[in-house]
Design a protein around this motif. Sequence first.
Motif, PDB file in Angstrom:
ATOM      1  N   ALA A 170       1.159  -1.340   0.087  1.00 23.27           N
ATOM      2  CA  ALA A 170       0.164   0.115  -0.105  1.00 23.27           C
ATOM      3  C   ALA A 170       0.527   2.059   0.162  1.00 23.27           C
ATOM      4  O   ALA A 170       1.663   1.183   0.144  1.00 23.27           O
ATOM      5  CB  ALA A 170      -0.785   0.335   1.036  1.00 23.27           C
ATOM      6  N   ASP A 171       0.236   2.270   0.135  1.00 23.33           N
ATOM      7  CA  ASP A 171       1.022   3.356  -0.522  1.00 23.33           C
ATOM      8  C   ASP A 171       1.421   3.663   1.282  1.00 23.33           C
ATOM      9  O   ASP A 171       1.198   3.597   2.282  1.00 23.33           O
ATOM     10  CB  ASP A 171      -0.266   4.621   0.369  1.00 23.33           C
ATOM     11  N   LYS A 172       2.478   4.522   1.265  1.00 26.29           N
ATOM     12  CA  LYS A 172       3.996   4.405   2.281  1.00 26.29           C
ATOM     13  C   LYS A 172       2.748   5.471   3.019  1.00 26.29           C
ATOM     14  O   LYS A 172       3.021   5.323   4.721  1.00 26.29           O
ATOM     15  CB  LYS A 172       4.755   4.797   2.165  1.00 26.29           C
ATOM     16  N   SER A 173       1.956   6.211   2.429  1.00 30.82           N
ATOM     17  CA  SER A 173       0.715   7.135   4.349  1.00 30.82           C
ATOM     18  C   SER A 173       0.013   6.020   4.711  1.00 30.82           C
ATOM     19  O   SER A 173      -0.196   7.377   5.804  1.00 30.82           O
ATOM     20  CB  SER A 173       0.785   8.159   3.297  1.00 30.82           C
ATOM     21  N   MET A 174      -0.212   4.965   3.971  1.00 33.17           N
ATOM     22  CA  MET A 174      -1.053   4.407   4.809  1.00 33.17           C
ATOM     23  C   MET A 174      -0.926   3.712   5.804  1.00 33.17           C
ATOM     24  O   MET A 174       0.073   3.080   5.411  1.00 33.17           O
ATOM     25  CB  MET A 174      -1.691   3.853   3.960  1.00 33.17           C
ATOM     26  N   ASP A 175      -1.841   4.482   7.301  1.00 36.19           N
ATOM     27  CA  ASP A 175      -1.271   3.047   8.031  1.00 36.19           C
ATOM     28  C   ASP A 175      -2.082   1.967   7.856  1.00 36.19           C
ATOM     29  O   ASP A 175      -3.051   1.619   8.523  1.00 36.19           O
ATOM     30  CB  ASP A 175      -1.693   3.939   9.452  1.00 36.19           C
ATOM     31  N   ILE A 176      -1.553   0.772   7.498  1.00 34.82           N
ATOM     32  CA  ILE A 176      -2.529  -0.029   7.060  1.00 34.82           C
ATOM     33  C   ILE A 176      -1.070  -1.577   7.281  1.00 34.82           C
ATOM     34  O   ILE A 176      -0.071  -2.089   7.627  1.00 34.82           O
ATOM     35  CB  ILE A 176      -2.748  -0.661   5.485  1.00 34.82           C
ATOM     36  N   GLU A 190      -8.978  -7.332   9.428  1.00 31.53           N
ATOM     37  CA  GLU A 190      -9.397  -5.986  10.200  1.00 31.53           C
ATOM     38  C   GLU A 190      -8.961  -4.609  10.127  1.00 31.53           C
ATOM     39  O   GLU A 190      -8.982  -3.602   9.592  1.00 31.53           O
ATOM     40  CB  GLU A 190      -9.121  -6.140  12.347  1.00 31.53           C
ATOM     41  N   SER A 191      -7.459  -4.189   9.469  1.00 37.60           N
ATOM     42  CA  SER A 191      -6.897  -3.532   9.192  1.00 37.60           C
ATOM     43  C   SER A 191      -7.303  -2.693   7.876  1.00 37.60           C
ATOM     44  O   SER A 191      -7.580  -2.412   7.436  1.00 37.60           O
ATOM     45  CB  SER A 191      -5.269  -4.046   9.456  1.00 37.60           C
ATOM     46  N   LEU A 192      -7.756  -3.858   6.932  1.00 39.64           N
ATOM     47  CA  LEU A 192      -8.416  -3.943   5.240  1.00 39.64           C
ATOM     48  C   LEU A 192      -9.757  -3.753   5.305  1.00 39.64           C
ATOM     49  O   LEU A 192      -9.914  -3.261   4.894  1.00 39.64           O
ATOM     50  CB  LEU A 192      -7.748  -5.078   4.772  1.00 39.64           C
ATOM     51  N   ALA A 193      -9.894  -3.791   6.424  1.00 43.36           N
ATOM     52  CA  ALA A 193     -11.896  -3.801   6.327  1.00 43.36           C
ATOM     53  C   ALA A 193     -12.345  -1.860   5.698  1.00 43.36           C
ATOM     54  O   ALA A 193     -11.667  -0.971   6.191  1.00 43.36           O
ATOM     55  CB  ALA A 193     -12.699  -3.712   7.410  1.00 43.36           C
ATOM     56  N   ILE A 251      -6.496   2.875  -6.227  1.00 41.79           N
ATOM     57  CA  ILE A 251      -6.958   1.262  -5.036  1.00 41.79           C
ATOM     58  C   ILE A 251      -6.008   1.476  -4.098  1.00 41.79           C
ATOM     59  O   ILE A 251      -5.330   2.473  -3.939  1.00 41.79           O
ATOM     60  CB  ILE A 251      -6.482  -0.262  -5.678  1.00 41.79           C
ATOM     61  N   ASP A 252      -6.349   1.005  -2.489  1.00 41.88           N
ATOM     62  CA  ASP A 252      -5.737   0.951  -1.698  1.00 41.88           C
ATOM     63  C   ASP A 252      -4.294   0.263  -0.858  1.00 41.88           C
ATOM     64  O   ASP A 252      -4.100   0.516  -0.602  1.00 41.88           O
ATOM     65  CB  ASP A 252      -7.053   1.235  -0.151  1.00 41.88           C
ATOM     66  N   ALA A 253      -4.717  -0.987  -1.643  1.00 37.51           N
ATOM     67  CA  ALA A 253      -3.734  -1.706  -1.851  1.00 37.51           C
ATOM     68  C   ALA A 253      -3.865  -3.178  -2.658  1.00 37.51           C
ATOM     69  O   ALA A 253      -5.008  -2.855  -3.299  1.00 37.51           O
ATOM     70  CB  ALA A 253      -3.695  -2.643  -0.040  1.00 37.51           C
TER      71      ALA A 253
END
Length: 254
Positions: free
Chosen positions: A117-123, A128-131, A174-176
């Motif tokens: 995912a993008d470096k800025s995203m706390d994933i 649970e985290s990807l919901a 997309i997010d991830a």
Amino acid sequence: MKLKTLLTAATAAAVLSAGAAAAEQVKIGIAAEPYPPFASPDSSGNWVGWEIEVINAVCAAADLDCVITPVAWDGIIPSLTGQQIDAIMASMSITEERLKTIDFSDAYYNTPAVIVADKSMDIEPTAESLAGKIIGIQASTIHQAYAQEYFKDSELKVYQTQDEANQDLFAGRIDATQADSIAMADFVNSDNGSCCEIKGAVEDDPAILGRGVGAGVRKGETELLEALNKGIAAILADGTHEKITEGYFTTSIY
């Protein structure tokens, strides 16, 4: 005299027939879509990459005359069962589902599945985290099967190639994405992937993610299967596999 001539001719024909059989080409199916650093066409259209070198080494060690045969990924197993190709060596994981249709050689590499995912995203690589997040996955892969099973609270966007998913990740559509760790390491180290980072490996599920990557062959093709296993064992034992890997990766992938 005539009998001797006939026997000589028959012997010669048998030798020629045996030679022809030994020289028969084995069509090794790879995905027609680029999948660097495993396999992709160069500027001249020749296929290059880690897996291409491994294929060549395995075939040489097994004394097989192999020819690389690109096939669309979503049709690669039907191409095998339909006898358009003789084996699959295209980063295909050994899974129980696929073993219902084809047989597999011993594994020639095994790496985890990761979330990028993008470096800025706390994933984190958890359900649970990807919901609520949009996850891009390649069609007809173990990653699609895994995401459908474990990320049911996420929106899944399916692509024909991993490269398309990577492009949409870079563009923020997309997010991830979930894919093989080595392939994604190559992506995040590229200019297009500089936006992103590997967030970690998903929890392993061998029933879905498989037991490593092997060569797929048709059911009952024991002679070819044994030859491929012989080649795989040989390049693992003599250091060829390690030498090829060192040219592409900084860590072992077996």
